[in-house]
Each structure stands twice: as structure tokens, then as C-alpha cells.
Design an enzyme around this catalytic site. Structure first.
Site, PDB file in Angstrom:
ATOM      1  N   HIS A   1      -9.406   0.845   5.261  1.00  0.00           N
ATOM      2  CA  HIS A   1      -8.116   1.095   5.927  1.00  0.00           C
ATOM      3  C   HIS A   1      -8.356   2.037   7.103  1.00  0.00           C
ATOM      4  CE1 HIS A   1      -4.013   2.347   6.694  1.00  0.00           C
ATOM      5  NE2 HIS A   1      -3.622   1.285   6.005  1.00  0.00           N
TER       6      HIS A   1
ATOM      7  N   SER B   1       3.998  -2.054  10.214  1.00  0.00           N
ATOM      8  CA  SER B   1       5.461  -2.079  10.412  1.00  0.00           C
ATOM      9  C   SER B   1       6.111  -3.406  10.005  1.00  0.00           C
ATOM     10  CB  SER B   1       5.813  -1.727  11.867  1.00  0.00           C
ATOM     11  OG  SER B   1       5.421  -0.396  12.157  1.00  0.00           O
TER      12      SER B   1
ATOM     13  N   GLU C   1      -4.751  -5.009  10.734  1.00  0.00           N
ATOM     14  CA  GLU C   1      -3.716  -3.995  10.932  1.00  0.00           C
ATOM     15  C   GLU C   1      -3.979  -3.252  12.250  1.00  0.00           C
ATOM     16  OE1 GLU C   1      -1.900  -2.685   6.882  1.00  0.00           O
ATOM     17  OE2 GLU C   1      -3.666  -1.483   7.251  1.00  0.00           O
TER      18      GLU C   1
ATOM     19  N   GLY D   1       3.121  -1.114   4.135  1.00  0.00           N
ATOM     20  CA  GLY D   1       3.109   0.295   3.776  1.00  0.00           C
ATOM     21  C   GLY D   1       4.502   0.755   3.380  1.00  0.00           C
TER      22      GLY D   1
ATOM     23  N   GLU E   1      -6.782   4.498   8.058  1.00  0.00           N
ATOM     24  CA  GLU E   1      -6.587   5.909   7.690  1.00  0.00           C
ATOM     25  C   GLU E   1      -7.839   6.472   6.998  1.00  0.00           C
ATOM     26  OE1 GLU E   1      -2.817   5.363   5.730  1.00  0.00           O
ATOM     27  OE2 GLU E   1      -1.929   4.869   7.672  1.00  0.00           O
TER      28      GLU E   1
ATOM     29  N   GLY F   1       3.143   2.305  10.756  1.00  0.00           N
ATOM     30  CA  GLY F   1       4.114   3.386  10.595  1.00  0.00           C
ATOM     31  C   GLY F   1       4.874   3.742  11.861  1.00  0.00           C
TER      32      GLY F   1
ATOM     33  N   ASN G   1       0.870  -1.178   0.000  1.00  0.00           N
ATOM     34  CA  ASN G   1       0.000   0.000   0.000  1.00  0.00           C
ATOM     35  C   ASN G   1       0.908   1.229   0.000  1.00  0.00           C
ATOM     36  OD1 ASN G   1      -1.804   2.044   0.491  1.00  0.00           O
ATOM     37  ND2 ASN G   1      -2.382   1.343   2.552  1.00  0.00           N
ATOM     38  N   TRP G   2       0.958   1.895  -1.150  1.00  0.00           N
ATOM     39  CA  TRP G   2       1.849   3.065  -1.244  1.00  0.00           C
ATOM     40  C   TRP G   2       1.279   4.283  -0.528  1.00  0.00           C
ATOM     41  CZ3 TRP G   2       3.902   3.317  -7.032  1.00  0.00           C
ATOM     42  CH2 TRP G   2       4.757   2.237  -7.249  1.00  0.00           C
ATOM     43  N   LYS G   3       0.004   4.235  -0.146  1.00  0.00           N
ATOM     44  CA  LYS G   3      -0.663   5.401   0.470  1.00  0.00           C
ATOM     45  C   LYS G   3      -0.462   6.620  -0.437  1.00  0.00           C
ATOM     46  CE  LYS G   3      -0.125   3.126   4.878  1.00  0.00           C
ATOM     47  NZ  LYS G   3      -0.017   3.201   6.323  1.00  0.00           N
TER      48      LYS G   3
HETATM   49  P1  13P Z   1       3.424   0.425   7.488  1.00  0.00           P
HETATM   50  O1  13P Z   1       3.937  -0.864   6.881  1.00  0.00           O
HETATM   51  O2  13P Z   1       4.125   1.646   6.943  1.00  0.00           O
HETATM   52  O3  13P Z   1       3.400   0.365   8.977  1.00  0.00           O
HETATM   53  O4  13P Z   1       1.899   0.590   7.011  1.00  0.00           O
HETATM   54  C1  13P Z   1       1.023  -0.461   7.174  1.00  0.00           C
HETATM   55  C2  13P Z   1      -0.239  -0.135   6.461  1.00  0.00           C
HETATM   56  O5  13P Z   1      -1.005   0.704   6.912  1.00  0.00           O
HETATM   57  C3  13P Z   1      -0.517  -0.840   5.207  1.00  0.00           C
HETATM   58  O6  13P Z   1      -1.823  -0.634   4.789  1.00  0.00           O
END
Ligand code: 13P
Length: 248
Positions: A93, A208, A163, A229, A95, A169, A9-11
Site C-alpha cells: 500500500h 476515493s 491506487e 478505504g 501508505e 482520501g 481497507n480499514w487502515k
Molecule cells: P479511500 O477510499 O479512503 O480514498 O482510501 C483508498 C485506499 O487507500 C484503500 O486502500
């Protein structure tokens, strides 16, 4: 047996140069590699799908609107994502749940919209730090799954990603015992509700995941892959995670 999946997931990150690197990532995969899905921002979907056409790498969106079309400025329909050549879309997600006030019924509707467009929904659930500290994690996760997963989910149209919000993150990761506990519970819930299909649905861990901890996380029987991520933005970090999953 659930299919293994390494999803990135590149966000709100990435550009055309990173998309160009996807062809190299695709070319580097061996025949026994797990399924790989990269979810770039919507503006890059079409280019990413083209770069990965007929390769080991599939493309997904990061969100979709539940409605098929209409006056929803800034939003994107599942059919629009599918038209780019993408095969998956992330829904729910944290977020989006937090930042855009999305509820379980919203996410349920989005999953159904994804299916109607022929996409596989990568449906996310996870507890906050306060919820984890209150030791309510299993109930909270089970309730989220129950309320956001539509009834006719199958292993073909749905992937579940657990998650924990506090692990996203932050570099903080649950212990292997905690990951096993949540994923075993999720598998039991899915099987109780969906029977054989529930036993086959791919269950991802996210939060993470790094080259340094992937192999340990993949020891959990009911972890069938990862939703990655930050580490999915660097092929040199993502490839060892794919390799650890293949070896698990
Ligand atoms: P990270 O791997 O940066 O912690 O992000 C996880 C995430 O939210 C994937 O959707």
C-alpha cells in the site's frame, strides 16, 4: 474472466463494535454478490474472522513481514495472519511504501511470504500527483508492477490494486478515461507476462471510491472491483458499492 472483488481497507480505524457489524454485512449479501474482503487492523483480525466464519465476507491483513519469524518487534508474519482465519493480505500500500520506505523488492518478498502462508496478496501500485502531472503514469505503474509482482503470480494467489496516491482520501478521482487507460495497460502487462493467468487476475481500482462514483468506475472493462478505504468503515456506504459491482 477475472473474479469481482469488493475489498475494504480499514487502515488504522475500527473497533470491536465495527467488527460486530460485519456479521450483519455478511448476512445482507445475496447469492450473486461479488467476493468481499475486509482488512481491519491486525488486533481485530481474529475477532473479524470469527464474526465472518462461513459467511460471504472474508478477512485480510493490511501488511505482513517478508520473514517467517524472528526478532522484528512490532511486525507480523503472514502465517500469523493466516492463523487468525484471514485469507488475504494487502502488500505495498502507498501508505507503507511512503511511510515505511518499502521498496518494490520488499513488496515482492512480502507477496511471496503471503503465498507461502496460503494467503492471497492484494498488491498495490499507484503514482504520486507529481508523477501524474509529469505524464509518466503508465511507465511508472508498469515498472512498479514488473518490479513488485513475483513471477509465479496466479489469479488464485494475487489481486492487483491500482491506487493513484493523489486520489486516496482526497475525494479526487481520475476520469473514467484515465482509469480505463491504466487498467487496460495493466491487463495487457499481466497477460503478456503471465498468459491466461494474467487475463484472470482481479484488478481493483482504489482511491476515493464512494457510493456516488462506484457505478461509473465499474464501467471500465478491466476494473474488476475496488479497494475501498473510508467508505468501507460505514456499512451504509460500503453496501451500495458492493451492489454497484454486482450490477456491473
Ligand atoms: P479511500 O477510499 O479512503 O480514498 O482510501 C483508498 C485506499 O487507500 C484503500 O486502500
Amino acid at each position: 474472466m477475472a473474479r469481482k472483488l469488493a475489498a475494504g481497507n480499514w487502515k488504522m480505524n475500527g473497533d470491536l463494535a465495527l467488527v460486530d457489524g460485519l456479521a450483519t454485512l455478511a448476512g445482507n449479501q445475496s447469492t450473486d454478490a461479488p467476493q468481499i474482503v475486509i482488512c481491519p487492523p491486525h488486533t481485530l483480525l481474529a475477532q473479524a474472522a470469527k464474526a465472518c466464519e462461513n459467511s460471504a465476507v472474508e478477512i485480510g491483513g493490511q501488511d505482513c513481514r517478508a520473514e517467517a519469524k524472528g526478532a522484528y518487534t512490532g511486525d507480523i508474519a503472514a502465517s500469523m495472519i493466516a492463523e487468525t482465519g484471514a485469507t488475504h493480505v494487502i502488500v505495498g500500500h502507498s501508505e507503507r511504501r511512503d511511510g515505511h520506505h518499502e521498496t518494490n523488492p520488499d513488496i515482492r518478498a512480502k507477496a511471496q511470504a503471503a503465498w507461502a502462508a496460503g494467503l492471497t496478496a492484494i498488491l498495490c501500485i499507484g503514482e504520486s500527483e507529481a508523477e501524474r502531472e509529469g505524464s509518466d503514469t503508465l511507465t511508472i505503474i508498469a515498472d512498479q508492477l514488473q518490479a513488485s509482482l513475483p513471477d509465479n503470480a496466479t489469479a488464485e494467489n494475487t489481486v492487483i490494486a491500482y491506487e493513484p496516491i493523489w486520489a486516496i482520501g482526497t475525494g479526487k478521482v481520475p476520469t473514467l478515461a484515465q482509469i480505463i487507460e491504466t487498467h487496460d495497460m495493466l491487463r495487457a502487462e499481466l497477460t503478456a507476462r503471465l498468459g491466461d493467468e494474467g487475463a484472470k487476475i482481479t484488478l481493483l481500482y482504489g482511491g476515493s471510491v464512494k457510493p456516488t462514483n462506484a457505478a461509473e468506475i465499474f464501467q471500465a472493462e478491466n476494473v474488476n472491483g475496488a479497494l475501498v478505504g473510508g467508505a468501507s468503515l460505514k456499512p451504509t456506504d460500503f453496501q451500495p458499492i458492493i451492489d454497484a459491482l454486482a450490477a456491473s
